[in-house]
Motif scaffolding. Structure first.
Motif, mmCIF file in Angstrom:
data_model
loop_
_atom_site.group_PDB
_atom_site.id
_atom_site.type_symbol
_atom_site.label_atom_id
_atom_site.label_comp_id
_atom_site.label_asym_id
_atom_site.label_seq_id
_atom_site.Cartn_x
_atom_site.Cartn_y
_atom_site.Cartn_z
ATOM 1 N N HIS A 148 71.727 30.067 24.030
ATOM 2 C CA HIS A 148 71.349 29.763 22.650
ATOM 3 C C HIS A 148 72.254 28.622 22.189
ATOM 4 O O HIS A 148 73.165 28.215 22.910
ATOM 5 C CB HIS A 148 71.554 30.973 21.740
ATOM 6 N N HIS A 188 62.325 31.570 19.817
ATOM 7 C CA HIS A 188 63.444 30.631 19.609
ATOM 8 C C HIS A 188 63.409 30.046 18.195
ATOM 9 O O HIS A 188 64.420 29.986 17.499
ATOM 10 C CB HIS A 188 63.365 29.524 20.659
ATOM 11 N N MET A 202 64.781 32.310 15.271
ATOM 12 C CA MET A 202 66.145 32.821 15.412
ATOM 13 C C MET A 202 67.026 32.073 14.414
ATOM 14 O O MET A 202 67.642 31.064 14.737
ATOM 15 C CB MET A 202 66.618 32.602 16.856
ATOM 16 N N CYS A 250 68.997 28.487 15.672
ATOM 17 C CA CYS A 250 69.249 28.354 17.095
ATOM 18 C C CYS A 250 68.616 27.040 17.543
ATOM 19 O O CYS A 250 67.476 26.750 17.203
ATOM 20 C CB CYS A 250 68.631 29.512 17.863
ATOM 21 N N GLU A 263 68.750 25.844 20.922
ATOM 22 C CA GLU A 263 68.564 25.737 22.378
ATOM 23 C C GLU A 263 67.404 26.653 22.703
ATOM 24 O O GLU A 263 67.457 27.844 22.348
ATOM 25 C CB GLU A 263 69.839 26.203 23.090
ATOM 26 N N TYR A 264 66.378 26.119 23.344
ATOM 27 C CA TYR A 264 65.189 26.931 23.591
ATOM 28 C C TYR A 264 65.572 28.199 24.355
ATOM 29 O O TYR A 264 66.178 28.131 25.415
ATOM 30 C CB TYR A 264 64.127 26.144 24.361
ATOM 31 N N CYS A 265 65.222 29.354 23.768
ATOM 32 C CA CYS A 265 65.687 30.618 24.340
ATOM 33 C C CYS A 265 64.558 31.625 24.491
ATOM 34 O O CYS A 265 64.807 32.820 24.602
ATOM 35 C CB CYS A 265 66.813 31.187 23.478
HETATM 36 CU CU1 CUA Z 1 68.279 31.433 20.552
HETATM 37 CU CU2 CUA Z 1 66.900 29.483 20.680
#
Ligand code: CUA
Length: 409
Positions: free
Chosen positions: A172, A215, A218, A207, A209-211
């Motif tokens: 993340h 995503h 978040m 967030c 960062e692709y999670c």
């Molecule tokens: Cu956690 Cu994107």
């Protein structure tokens, strides 16, 4: 004459476009901009950006001016012979290789300096906050105060905060645009990020960062408050829930959970391990005073509905004790699950689903009914009665559970 007229019309259109675009950027409310930093960290990055933008603009103007000059000066003319073809020019090639190399070397000086400044160890006496990324919510731990919370970050104004960034699962990235970031949360490693918030306000965090599926869902809110209020908040968070039950109709409403607090006392012998409270101001940020840019206002799927019922916190407390909720969630003194966000002071949070929806009786009851429908990929299964889940809770039970959770201040 006609071409002259056309040029004038084009010029007017271009000018209008420039004015419209320019004015659009004139808003004084820019809560999610990085260009008005409110910490020393943000200013260091911003200063670097300004420097690079300035020199980049100069290079751009020089190159474009030269290009335009060449295009006009050497344009095709009537009766002119074709130009001579050339192959290779050592002087030119060395020049256009060296020039960018020199420019990059010059850019590297302030860049590396800023990297060293922003990656240095936090000053002594900083407030440590552990940030733990989960799919798809944020856990905040304050070891100094023995406090754990989720999705709502409280910080004292004027004190440097040192974030210890970790993840429970995938990568993340932590970002509060006007304060600082972006810095990644990496598996099996702790990254650090520190800054000093300078003004009290509410800031949005995300967030970056692709999670996975949610995503984009978040998010979190940051409340920068005066030091005394922060201490009061931390003291309150450290203890068990303060039970403040109130009737919670699930009818659609625009008021947040804060507005529902402590209007009707209903002390119950079966209440959880906390004293019922009927008054007194909480050291948490009142949901009904959230600035518009920090409010949660996502639409609920049209086919997800709940009857017009009024939840009862005491009944909800009874249901909660044997509900599957206890396997994943903590309510201090009641349940001890560790997978999901803590619910100990749930009723004093302003939003649910990691910043997606307002924390009110209707949204909360719908969330328990079918959270994956409201937030794609949500790890909390649907608990509402349905053809596929006949043993699920009916709307009255869902409203009771919501009323109970909202009473945990
Ligand atoms: Cu956690 Cu994107």
């Amino acid at each position: 004459m006609t071409s002259h007229y056309r040029t004038r019309r084009l010029a007017i259109a271009a000018l209008t476009a420039v004015i419209v675009v320019g004015l659009a950027a004139c808003s004084t409310t820019v809560p999610n901009t990085t260009l008005e930093p409110k910490t020393e960290f943000g200013r260091a990055i911003d200063a670097l950006w300004d420097t690079l933008l300035f020199w980049g603009t100069i290079v751009f103007i020089l190159v474009e001016a030269f290009l335009i000059y060449v295009v006009i000066r050497f344009r095709r003319r009537e009766g002119q012979p074709a130009p001579r073809h050339v192959h290779g020019n050592t002087t030119l090639e060395i020049a256009w290789t060296l020039a960018p190399a020199v420019i990059l070397a010059i850019i590297a000086v302030p860049t590396v300096k800023t990297i060293f400044t922003t990656q240095a160890n936090a000053p002594r006496g900083s407030l440590t906050v552990e940030v733990i990324g989960h799919q798809w919510w944020w856990e905040f731990r304050y070891p100094e105060h023995n406090v754990v919370t989720a999705n709502e970050l409280y910080l004292p104004v004027g004190r440097t905060v040192n974030f210890a960034l970790k993840t429970q699962d995938v990568l993340h990235s932590f970002w509060i645009p006007q304060l600082g970031g972006k810095r990644d949360l990496i598996t099996n490693r702790t990254n650090y990020l520190w800054f000093t918030p300078e003004s009290t306000s509410v800031w949005n965090g995300v967030c970056v960062e692709y999670c996975g599926t949610s995503h984009a869902n978040m998010r979190f809110k940051t409340f920068v408050v005066p030091p005394e209020q922060f201490d009061a908040w931390a003291n309150h968070q450290r203890g068990g829930p303060v039970f403040m039950p109130a009737p919670t109709p699930t009818a659609p409403t625009d008021t947040g959970a804060g507005a529902a607090a402590a209007t009707q006392p209903a002390a119950q012998a079966s209440a959880p391990a906390a004293q019922p409270q009927t008054s007194g101001s909480l050291p948490t940020f009142p949901a009904d005073q959230l600035p518009l840019y920090a409010a949660s206002y996502n639409p609920v799927p049209r086919n997800l509905t709940i009857g017009n019922v009024t939840g009862d916190a005491a009944r909800g407390a009874q249901i909660y004790r044997t509900a599957p909720c206890i396997a994943c969630h903590v309510v201090q003194g009641v349940s001890a699950g560790i997978v999901g966000p803590t619910l100990t002071h749930f009723g004093s949070r302003t939003s649910i689903g990691a910043g997606l929806f307002p924390n009110d009786p209707r949204h909360l009851a719908l969330w328990i009914k079918n959270s994956p429908a409201m937030k794609p990929g949500s790890k909390m299964p649907p608990f509402g009665k349905s053809p596929t889940m006949p043993a699920g809770y009916d709307d009255q039970q869902l409203a009771d559970l919501a009323a109970y959770l909202l009473s945990l201040k």
